[in-house]
Design a protein around this motif. Structure first.
Motif, PDB file in Angstrom:
ATOM      1  N   THR A   7      17.722 -11.190 -26.349  1.00 46.01           N
ATOM      2  CA  THR A   7      18.322 -11.741 -25.148  1.00 46.01           C
ATOM      3  C   THR A   7      18.136 -13.249 -25.189  1.00 46.01           C
ATOM      4  O   THR A   7      17.051 -13.738 -25.514  1.00 46.01           O
ATOM      5  N   LEU A  11      19.435 -16.786 -20.310  1.00 43.67           N
ATOM      6  CA  LEU A  11      19.823 -15.593 -19.562  1.00 43.67           C
ATOM      7  C   LEU A  11      18.588 -14.879 -19.032  1.00 43.67           C
ATOM      8  O   LEU A  11      18.548 -14.440 -17.875  1.00 43.67           O
ATOM      9  N   LEU A  12      17.572 -14.788 -19.843  1.00 41.71           N
ATOM     10  CA  LEU A  12      16.327 -14.146 -19.428  1.00 41.71           C
ATOM     11  C   LEU A  12      15.664 -14.931 -18.293  1.00 41.71           C
ATOM     12  O   LEU A  12      15.192 -14.342 -17.319  1.00 41.71           O
ATOM     13  N   ALA A  14      17.190 -16.825 -16.106  1.00 43.70           N
ATOM     14  CA  ALA A  14      18.004 -16.625 -14.906  1.00 43.70           C
ATOM     15  C   ALA A  14      17.703 -15.268 -14.268  1.00 43.70           C
ATOM     16  O   ALA A  14      17.647 -15.155 -13.039  1.00 43.70           O
ATOM     17  N   GLN A  15      17.498 -14.257 -15.092  1.00 50.81           N
ATOM     18  CA  GLN A  15      17.166 -12.934 -14.562  1.00 50.81           C
ATOM     19  C   GLN A  15      15.814 -12.956 -13.855  1.00 50.81           C
ATOM     20  O   GLN A  15      15.656 -12.364 -12.785  1.00 50.81           O
ATOM     21  N   TYR A  16      14.830 -13.647 -14.435  1.00 47.17           N
ATOM     22  CA  TYR A  16      13.506 -13.754 -13.805  1.00 47.17           C
ATOM     23  C   TYR A  16      13.586 -14.512 -12.492  1.00 47.17           C
ATOM     24  O   TYR A  16      12.942 -14.145 -11.504  1.00 47.17           O
ATOM     25  N   GLN A  17      14.373 -15.585 -12.467  1.00 47.48           N
ATOM     26  CA  GLN A  17      14.520 -16.350 -11.228  1.00 47.48           C
ATOM     27  C   GLN A  17      15.170 -15.514 -10.140  1.00 47.48           C
ATOM     28  O   GLN A  17      14.749 -15.547  -8.981  1.00 47.48           O
ATOM     29  N   ALA A  18      16.201 -14.771 -10.496  1.00 44.69           N
ATOM     30  CA  ALA A  18      16.885 -13.927  -9.514  1.00 44.69           C
ATOM     31  C   ALA A  18      15.941 -12.855  -8.973  1.00 44.69           C
ATOM     32  O   ALA A  18      15.916 -12.586  -7.766  1.00 44.69           O
ATOM     33  N   GLU A  19      15.142 -12.263  -9.852  1.00 43.38           N
ATOM     34  CA  GLU A  19      14.194 -11.247  -9.413  1.00 43.38           C
ATOM     35  C   GLU A  19      13.120 -11.845  -8.510  1.00 43.38           C
ATOM     36  O   GLU A  19      12.741 -11.260  -7.492  1.00 43.38           O
ATOM     37  N   ARG A  22      14.577 -12.477  -5.122  1.00 42.46           N
ATOM     38  CA  ARG A  22      14.786 -11.205  -4.415  1.00 42.46           C
ATOM     39  C   ARG A  22      13.470 -10.678  -3.856  1.00 42.46           C
ATOM     40  O   ARG A  22      13.387 -10.223  -2.719  1.00 42.46           O
TER      41      ARG A  22
END
Length: 56
Positions: A7, A11-12, A14-19, A22
């Motif tokens: 990955t 991208l990884l 961004a996924q951590y930031q979004a999580e 949330r």
């Protein structure tokens, strides 16, 4: 042996930031009140000198 999935790091991240956003939820009422008071009063009540802490 399984091949690992690759990955892209941005991208990884961004996924951590979004999580994290949330899970953190929104600002509480107390936090909103502190922010509104600080915006209304301005920098007059900000600590200065040694009270403010070390400079970064």
């Amino acid at each position: 042996m399984k091949a690992s999935k690759r990955t892209a790091k941005p991208l990884l991240a961004a996924q951590y930031q979004a999580e994290a956003r949330r899970l953190a939820g929104g600002a509480s009422n107390i936090e909103r009140q502190f922010l509104s008071v600080s915006l209304a009063k301005g920098k007059d009540l900000e600590p200065a000198g040694r009270i403010a802490g070390a400079r970064a």
